[in-house]
Write a protein that holds these residues in place. Structure first.
Motif, PDB file in Angstrom:
ATOM      1  N   GLN A 106     -10.025  -7.858  -9.607  1.00 42.26           N
ATOM      2  CA  GLN A 106      -8.632  -7.890  -9.151  1.00 42.26           C
ATOM      3  C   GLN A 106      -7.672  -7.403 -10.225  1.00 42.26           C
ATOM      4  OE1 GLN A 106      -7.723 -11.832  -7.792  1.00 42.26           O
ATOM      5  NE2 GLN A 106      -8.668 -11.519  -5.799  1.00 42.26           N
ATOM      6  N   GLN A 107      -7.852  -7.882 -11.433  1.00 46.12           N
ATOM      7  CA  GLN A 107      -6.892  -7.571 -12.486  1.00 46.12           C
ATOM      8  C   GLN A 107      -6.861  -6.076 -12.808  1.00 46.12           C
ATOM      9  OE1 GLN A 107      -8.408 -10.026 -15.601  1.00 46.12           O
ATOM     10  NE2 GLN A 107      -9.880  -8.506 -16.313  1.00 46.12           N
ATOM     11  N   ASP A 108      -7.942  -5.361 -12.433  1.00 45.22           N
ATOM     12  CA  ASP A 108      -7.995  -3.929 -12.710  1.00 45.22           C
ATOM     13  C   ASP A 108      -7.277  -3.100 -11.661  1.00 45.22           C
ATOM     14  OD1 ASP A 108      -9.574  -4.376 -14.970  1.00 45.22           O
ATOM     15  OD2 ASP A 108     -11.421  -4.327 -13.795  1.00 45.22           O
ATOM     16  N   VAL A 109      -7.227  -3.572 -10.419  1.00 44.18           N
ATOM     17  CA  VAL A 109      -6.742  -2.712  -9.339  1.00 44.18           C
ATOM     18  C   VAL A 109      -5.587  -3.298  -8.537  1.00 44.18           C
ATOM     19  CG1 VAL A 109      -8.955  -1.562  -9.079  1.00 44.18           C
ATOM     20  CG2 VAL A 109      -8.482  -3.591  -7.726  1.00 44.18           C
ATOM     21  N   LEU A 110      -5.209  -4.543  -8.763  1.00 43.10           N
ATOM     22  CA  LEU A 110      -4.166  -5.154  -7.949  1.00 43.10           C
ATOM     23  C   LEU A 110      -2.801  -5.141  -8.613  1.00 43.10           C
ATOM     24  CD1 LEU A 110      -5.766  -8.195  -6.126  1.00 43.10           C
ATOM     25  CD2 LEU A 110      -5.632  -5.810  -5.479  1.00 43.10           C
TER      26      LEU A 110
ATOM     27  N   VAL B 250     -13.124  -3.616   4.713  1.00 39.81           N
ATOM     28  CA  VAL B 250     -12.362  -2.419   5.077  1.00 39.81           C
ATOM     29  C   VAL B 250     -13.045  -1.167   4.544  1.00 39.81           C
ATOM     30  CG1 VAL B 250     -10.192  -1.197   4.653  1.00 39.81           C
ATOM     31  CG2 VAL B 250     -10.156  -3.602   5.287  1.00 39.81           C
ATOM     32  N   GLN B 251     -13.589  -1.245   3.332  1.00 42.15           N
ATOM     33  CA  GLN B 251     -14.289  -0.088   2.768  1.00 42.15           C
ATOM     34  C   GLN B 251     -15.536   0.245   3.581  1.00 42.15           C
ATOM     35  OE1 GLN B 251     -14.394  -0.213  -1.743  1.00 42.15           O
ATOM     36  NE2 GLN B 251     -13.351  -2.153  -1.379  1.00 42.15           N
ATOM     37  N   ALA B 252     -16.245  -0.789   4.030  1.00 46.17           N
ATOM     38  CA  ALA B 252     -17.420  -0.560   4.866  1.00 46.17           C
ATOM     39  C   ALA B 252     -17.021   0.070   6.200  1.00 46.17           C
ATOM     40  CB  ALA B 252     -18.159  -1.874   5.100  1.00 46.17           C
TER      41      ALA B 252
ATOM     42  N   SER C  64       0.834  -1.198   0.000  1.00 44.32           N
ATOM     43  CA  SER C  64       0.000   0.000   0.000  1.00 44.32           C
ATOM     44  C   SER C  64       0.871   1.252   0.000  1.00 44.32           C
ATOM     45  CB  SER C  64      -0.919  -0.013   1.224  1.00 44.32           C
ATOM     46  OG  SER C  64      -1.750   1.123   1.234  1.00 44.32           O
ATOM     47  N   GLN C  65       1.888   1.265   0.840  1.00 42.64           N
ATOM     48  CA  GLN C  65       2.826   2.386   0.862  1.00 42.64           C
ATOM     49  C   GLN C  65       3.564   2.500  -0.472  1.00 42.64           C
ATOM     50  OE1 GLN C  65       3.486   4.773   2.996  1.00 42.64           O
ATOM     51  NE2 GLN C  65       2.355   4.128   4.809  1.00 42.64           N
ATOM     52  N   LEU C  66       3.976   1.366  -1.003  1.00 39.66           N
ATOM     53  CA  LEU C  66       4.735   1.360  -2.253  1.00 39.66           C
ATOM     54  C   LEU C  66       3.915   1.943  -3.394  1.00 39.66           C
ATOM     55  CD1 LEU C  66       7.242   0.542  -3.867  1.00 39.66           C
ATOM     56  CD2 LEU C  66       6.245  -1.742  -4.117  1.00 39.66           C
TER      57      LEU C  66
ATOM     58  N   ARG D 134      -8.268   3.172  11.694  1.00 43.95           N
ATOM     59  CA  ARG D 134      -6.916   2.743  12.062  1.00 43.95           C
ATOM     60  C   ARG D 134      -6.237   1.984  10.935  1.00 43.95           C
ATOM     61  NH1 ARG D 134      -8.289   0.219  18.006  1.00 43.95           N
ATOM     62  NH2 ARG D 134      -8.077   2.132  19.244  1.00 43.95           N
ATOM     63  N   VAL D 135      -6.626   2.211   9.710  1.00 46.11           N
ATOM     64  CA  VAL D 135      -6.043   1.483   8.591  1.00 46.11           C
ATOM     65  C   VAL D 135      -5.934   2.428   7.405  1.00 46.11           C
ATOM     66  CG1 VAL D 135      -8.302   0.664   7.795  1.00 46.11           C
ATOM     67  CG2 VAL D 135      -6.244  -0.593   7.148  1.00 46.11           C
ATOM     68  N   SER D 136      -4.837   2.300   6.659  1.00 45.83           N
ATOM     69  CA  SER D 136      -4.678   3.071   5.429  1.00 45.83           C
ATOM     70  C   SER D 136      -5.450   2.376   4.314  1.00 45.83           C
ATOM     71  CB  SER D 136      -3.189   3.174   5.061  1.00 45.83           C
ATOM     72  OG  SER D 136      -2.473   3.845   6.075  1.00 45.83           O
ATOM     73  N   LEU D 137      -6.001   3.173   3.424  1.00 42.89           N
ATOM     74  CA  LEU D 137      -6.786   2.632   2.330  1.00 42.89           C
ATOM     75  C   LEU D 137      -6.039   2.750   1.012  1.00 42.89           C
ATOM     76  CD1 LEU D 137     -10.301   4.198   3.084  1.00 42.89           C
ATOM     77  CD2 LEU D 137      -9.435   1.966   3.793  1.00 42.89           C
ATOM     78  N   ARG D 138      -6.211   1.755   0.161  1.00 46.42           N
ATOM     79  CA  ARG D 138      -5.777   1.867  -1.217  1.00 46.42           C
ATOM     80  C   ARG D 138      -6.673   2.889  -1.912  1.00 46.42           C
ATOM     81  NH1 ARG D 138      -1.370   0.246  -3.116  1.00 46.42           N
ATOM     82  NH2 ARG D 138      -2.341  -0.284  -5.087  1.00 46.42           N
ATOM     83  N   GLY D 139      -6.216   3.424  -3.028  1.00 47.55           N
ATOM     84  CA  GLY D 139      -7.001   4.413  -3.752  1.00 47.55           C
ATOM     85  C   GLY D 139      -8.385   3.918  -4.121  1.00 47.55           C
ATOM     86  N   TYR D 140      -8.462   2.690  -4.630  1.00 43.83           N
ATOM     87  CA  TYR D 140      -9.765   2.168  -5.034  1.00 43.83           C
ATOM     88  C   TYR D 140     -10.649   1.897  -3.812  1.00 43.83           C
ATOM     89  CZ  TYR D 140      -8.565  -2.629  -3.674  1.00 43.83           C
ATOM     90  OH  TYR D 140      -8.240  -3.754  -2.947  1.00 43.83           O
ATOM     91  N   GLN D 141     -10.036   1.578  -2.665  1.00 42.73           N
ATOM     92  CA  GLN D 141     -10.819   1.367  -1.452  1.00 42.73           C
ATOM     93  C   GLN D 141     -11.388   2.685  -0.930  1.00 42.73           C
ATOM     94  OE1 GLN D 141      -7.809  -0.609   0.884  1.00 42.73           O
ATOM     95  NE2 GLN D 141      -8.618  -2.635   0.419  1.00 42.73           N
ATOM     96  N   SER D 142     -10.590   3.736  -0.978  1.00 46.83           N
ATOM     97  CA  SER D 142     -11.072   5.054  -0.585  1.00 46.83           C
ATOM     98  C   SER D 142     -12.241   5.462  -1.484  1.00 46.83           C
ATOM     99  CB  SER D 142      -9.944   6.082  -0.686  1.00 46.83           C
ATOM    100  OG  SER D 142     -10.421   7.384  -0.437  1.00 46.83           O
ATOM    101  N   PHE D 143     -12.123   5.181  -2.775  1.00 40.39           N
ATOM    102  CA  PHE D 143     -13.187   5.514  -3.711  1.00 40.39           C
ATOM    103  C   PHE D 143     -14.454   4.725  -3.375  1.00 40.39           C
ATOM    104  CE2 PHE D 143     -15.612   5.199  -7.634  1.00 40.39           C
ATOM    105  CZ  PHE D 143     -15.554   6.501  -8.128  1.00 40.39           C
ATOM    106  N   GLY D 144     -14.310   3.455  -3.015  1.00 36.98           N
ATOM    107  CA  GLY D 144     -15.468   2.640  -2.668  1.00 36.98           C
ATOM    108  C   GLY D 144     -16.184   3.160  -1.440  1.00 36.98           C
TER     109      GLY D 144
END
Length: 734
Positions: A490-494, A319-321, A249-251, A287-297
Motif C-alpha cells: 500500500q505505502q508504495d502505490v496508494l 479488479v486486476q484479475a 483514480s481520476q485525480l 466496465r472499470v477504470s484501472l489505476r496504473g499499478y492495477q493495469s500493470f498487474g
C-alpha cells in the motif's frame, strides 16, 4: 475510369461528408475533454500550491546550499528572517536584492535553488480530500472531478477511439477530396489521383468500421456527458462519498503524480517489466477504470501467463484479475474459471458482473452440475469453490474445453500439497495455459509455502527459489522470482488513493444461518433478522469471512477493529477468533457497560500491541469519543440502520494521525435484511439530507440527523415475509 464518373464523385462526396462529420465529432470530444481536464487542473493548482508551500515552510533555508553545492551565501537572508525555503521561494528577485548583502547573482541562485526544491516537492505531495471538512478549494475540485467520474469508464474507450479517428481521418480526408469531383481528378495528375483513390478506399473502410462498432453513438454519449452543467456542491460531495475511489483514480491520472516506479512494478527486472509494458490490455469488455499499478498487474498476468499476484490486501487484486479476463474475452476466448473460498464466491460473481460485460456463472450448491454443464456449453466465467472443484470433471483438452484463464483466489489455501484441494487445483492448473494465483499473504516471509504455490504455476522456477533470497530482504526475493511473482505494498502505490477503502463482503447464508433467518422473519423480529448470520458461530459464513480478513491482516502486520451493534455477535466473534487466531491478541469488547477508563485502557493496549491485534467494540460505544487510529482495518459485522452511526464508527480509525489507508469491510448476507439496509445507506436523498443539515450537533449525536426507524423496520420485516412466502410458494409449485 468508372471511379471518376459523376456517380462515383457523388458517392465519394457522401463518403467524405460522413467521414468529415465523424472527424468533427472526434475532435469535438477531445476538445471537450481537454476543457474538463483544464477545469480539474485549475481547481487542483491552488490546493497543490498550498501543500507545496506548507512543505517548503518546514525545510530550513540551509538546504539551498545542497542544491548549489555549497556555492550560496545565505547569511544575509537568514539575518533578514528568511529561515525556510518557502520564504525564499515566495520572494521576488527585486525583494531579495533589497536585502543588505544580497547581490544579483546570489538572488538569482537562491531563487533557482528554491524553485528546484519546490518542483521536487510538487512531485511528491499527495492531495487528500477530506469529506468531513469540506472547504471551498476542495469543493471546487470535487465538482470539477464529478464531470469526469460521471462520464464513467466508457469515456476512456470513447477518447481512445476519438484519438484514432482524429489522426486517421485528419490524414485521409485532404488526400481523398480530389476524388469527389471529376474535374479535380482530371487536373490532379496521376500520382495524386492514385493517392486519392487509395485514400477513398481507406476512408470507406474506416467509416464502415466506425459504423459496425457504433463509434458515432459512443462519441456522442461521451460528449453529452462532458457537456452536462456542473452539479451542485452538495450533490458532488454526496457522490464523492459514494464512490471516492473513482474520484481519486481520476485525480491521480490528471495530476500525473509520480510514484516509485520500481516499487509500483514490484521491483521487477527491466527485461520482465519491458515485456509487461509491451503487453496490450483491451478494455472492450471492462466496465472499470484501472489505476496504473492495477493495469500493470493485469498486463503482468497476461504477459507472463502463469503467475502469482501477491499484492497487499486493499490494492484490488480482484479488479486486476477481471481486467485480464476481459482482455482475453476480447481476443475471442470464451471459458474462464475462478476458484475461491465459499465465503467470497458471491463477491466474485458480483464483481465480474459489475466490472465487466462477462457472464458470471456460480457453480455451487445443489445445481452445480447443471451450472457446470451450461458453462461447458455456453462459456462465461464459472465461479466455484475449492470444495466443489474436485466434484467437477476435468476439462477435455483435446476438444479445447480448458479454461483460457484459471484464477485461484486466496491461493495460500493450496499451499499444502497433501490436501485434496491442492491436488485438485494442480490437475486443473496442469490443463490450463494461463493461471493466475491471488494471495495477500507476503510470500517472502514463507519461502517453503511459496515454493509449494510455485509448483502449481511455474515448477521450472522452484529450484531457483532459495531461502537466502528471502533473508536478503523482500526486494531481493521478488527480483529472484520475478517471472512468476508480483507484489506491491500500500505505502508504495496508494500515495494518491483515498485514505479510506471500502469493500462490501457479500456472503451466502449457510444452512444454519438460513434457518435462523427464516425463523426470525416468521416471528417478525427485526433485530433477530439482523444478527441471524451469527446464530451458529461454527457454521456462520460471515464469521468465516471475518476470520479470513483477520488472518490476512495479521499476515501483513495490521491491526483490526471489529464493530457490531449487538453484544452477542461480538461474543461469537471473540469465540471464533480466540479459537483460530492464537497469534493475534483479541481485546474487548468495548460496550456501554464498560466504564470510560476501562475503555481507554483497552484502546491503549490495542495501540501499544507490538504487532497485529484485534479490538472488539459495540458500534454505539466505540463509535464516539475514542481514537482508534492504530487500526488499519475496520470490520462492520452488519450494516447499520443509521448511516451516521456507521460513518462515525469508521471515523474513529480514519482520522488525523492515521498514517496509512484504512480498509473498511462490511459483512453482508445476500437476499436478506442486509440488502434492504444497504439500499438505505446508499440512498442519495438520505445522504443529501445528512449533508444539508450537517452541524456540530449532528456530528456529535447521530439521532440529530437520522429519523426514527420503527416504521422502516416494520416495512422491511413485511417485505421479507412476503419475499420468503413467495419463494416457498414458488418452490411448492415446482
Amino acid at each position: 475510369m468508372a471511379t471518376e464518373g459523376p456517380q462515383a464523385g457523388r458517392g465519394v462526396r457522401r463518403l467524405c461528408a460522413q467521414a468529415g462529420e465523424l472527424h468533427g465529432a472526434a475532435r469535438a470530444l477531445r476538445e471537450d475533454h481537454h476543457r474538463a481536464l483544464d477545469a480539474v487542473r485549475s481547481a487542483l493548482a491552488p490546493i497543490r500550491d498550498r501543500l507545496v508551500a506548507e512543505e517548503l515552510g518546514s525545510i530550513p533555508v540551509a538546504r539551498l546550499k545542497d542544491v548549489t553545492e555549497g556555492r550560496l551565501r545565505l547569511q544575509a537572508m537568514e539575518a533578514a528572517g528568511m529561515t525556510s525555503v518557502r520564504a525564499v521561494h515566495e520572494a521576488s528577485r527585486y525583494e531579495l536584492r533589497q536585502l543588505p548583502g544580497v547581490g544579483e547573482q546570489t538572488a538569482d541562485r537562491a531563487l533557482a535553488a528554491a524553485r528546484q526544491i519546490a518542483r521536487a516537492v510538487a512531485e511528491t505531495v499527495s492531495v487528500r480530500i477530506d469529506v468531513d471538512r469540506p472547504e471551498p478549494r476542495t469543493t471546487a475540485l470535487v465538482v470539477a472531478l464529478h464531470r469526469l467520474v460521471e462520464a464513467g469508464p466508457e469515456l476512456r474507450r470513447a477518447l481512445d477511439a476519438a484519438a484514432r479517428l482524429d489522426e486517421r481521418l485528419g490524414a485521409l480526408l485532404p488526400v481523398a477530396r480530389p476524388a469527389a469531383g471529376r474535374l479535380r481528378m482530371v487536373f490532379a495528375g496521376r500520382k495524386r489521383r492514385t493517392r486519392a483513390l487509395a485514400a477513398v478506399a481507406e476512408l470507406r473502410q474506416t467509416v464502415r468500421d466506425a459504423q459496425e462498432r457504433a463509434l458515432r453513438l459512443l462519441l456522442a454519449q461521451a460528449t453529452t456527458d462532458l457537456l452536462r452543467p456542473p452539479v451542485s456542491e452538495i450533490e458532488a460531495w454526496v457522490d464523492f462519498e459514494l464512490r471516492s475511489a473513482e474520484y481519486y483514480s481520476q485525480l491521480a491520472e490528471i495530476s500525473e503524480h509520480r510514484t516509485d516506479v520500481a516499487a509500483s512494478e514490484g521491483f521487477l527486472p527491466s527485461d520482465v517489466a519491458e515485456r509487461v509494458h509491451a503487453q496490450p490490455l483491451d478494455d472492450t469488455h471492462r466496465r472499470v477504470s484501472l489505476r496504473g499499478y492495477q493495469s500493470f498487474g493485469a498486463r503482468f498476468a497476461l504477459a507472463q501467463r502463469r503467475v502469482i499476484l501477491g499484492d497487499e490486501m486493499g490494492l484490488g487484486k480482484t479488479v486486476q484479475a477481471v481486467a485480464a479476463l476481459a482482455h482475453l474475452a476480447a481476443e475471442g476466448h470464451s471459458r474462464f474459471l475462478v476458484v475461491c473460498p465459499a465465503g467470497v464466491l458471491i463477491n466474485w460473481t458480483r464483481e465480474i458482473r459489475a466490472r465487466s460485460t462477462l457472464r458470471a456463472l456460480p457453480v455451487h450448491g445443489p445445481d452445480r452440475q447443471d451450472a457446470y454443464a451450461q458453462w461447458c456449453e455456453r462459456g462465461g466465467v464459472a465461479v466455484t469453490t475449492f470444495d466443489v472443484l474436485h466434484t467437477l470433471p476435468a476439462p477435455d483438452t483435446s476438444k479445447g474445453a480448458a479454461p483460457a484463464l484459471l484464477v485461484v483466489d486466496e491461493a495460500h489455501y493450496v499451499k499444502n500439497p497433501d490436501t485434496r484441494r491442492a491436488r485438485t487445483v494442480a490437475v486443473w492448473a496442469g490443463q490450463c495455459e494461463r493461471v493466475l494465483f491471488l494471495t495477500g499473504t507476503p510470500m517472502e516471509n514463507r519461502v517453503e509455502e511459496f515454493r509449494a504455490l510455485l509448483r502449481h504455476v511455474r515448477p521450472d522456477l522452484v529450484p531457483a527459489v532459495r531461502r537466502s533470497d528471502a533473508v536478503a530482504g523482500p526486494q531481493a526475493f521478488r527480483t529472484s522470482v520475478a517471472p512468476a511473482y508480483l507484489r506491491r505494498n500500500q505505502q508504495d502505490v496508494l500515495t494518491e488513493l483515498p485514505a479510506l477503502l471500502q469493500v462490501d463482503e457479500w456472503e451466502e447464508f449457510s444452512a444454519a444461518d438460513q434457518d435462523a433467518y427464516r425463523a426470525a422473519v416468521a416471528e417478525g423480529n427485526f433485530m433477530a433478522m439482523r444478527r441471524a448470520a451469527y446464530a451458529d458461530p461454527e457454521k456462520s459464513a460471515k464469521l468465516q469471512r471475518l476470520r479470513e480478513l483477520v488472518e490476512e491482516a495479521a499476515d501483513n502486520g495490521l491491526k483490526v477493529v471489529v464493530f457490531s451493534y449487538f453484544r452477542d455477535v461480538l461474543a461469537a466473534v471473540a469465540q471464533v477468533l480466540g479459537e483460530t487466531t492464537a497469534r493475534t491478541p483479541v481485546l474487548g469488547p468495548i460496550s456501554g457497560s464498560v466504564p470510560a477508563a476501562r475503555r481507554q485502557r483497552l484502546v491503549d493496549d490495542f495501540t501499544g500491541a507490538g504487532g497485529p491485534a484485534v479490538l472488539l467494540s459495540q458500534i454505539e460505544a466505540g463509535g464516539v469519543g475514542l481514537n482508534l487510529q492504530a487500526a488499519s482495518v475496520v470490520v462492520l459485522c452488519e450494516p447499520q440502520v443509521k448511516p451516521t452511526l456507521e460513518h462515525q464508527a469508521v471515523a474513529r480509525a480514519h482520522r488525523m494521525g492515521q498514517t496509512r489507508p484504512v480498509q473498511v469491510h462490511r459483512l453482508l448476507a445476500a437476499d436478506s435484511v442486509d440488502e434492504r439496509l444497504l439500499h438505505i445507506l446508499e440512498n442519495k436523498s438520505r445522504l443529501f439530507d445528512a449533508y444539508a443539515r450537517r452541524s456540530d450537533t449532528a456530528e456529535a449525536t447521530p439521532d440529530a440527523v437520522d429519523v426514527s426507524d420503527a416504521e422502516l423496520a416494520r416495512r422491511i420485516v413485511e417485505e421479507e415475509q412476503q419475499r420468503l412466502a413467495g419463494n416457498a410458494a414458488g418452490t411448492a409449485c415446482i
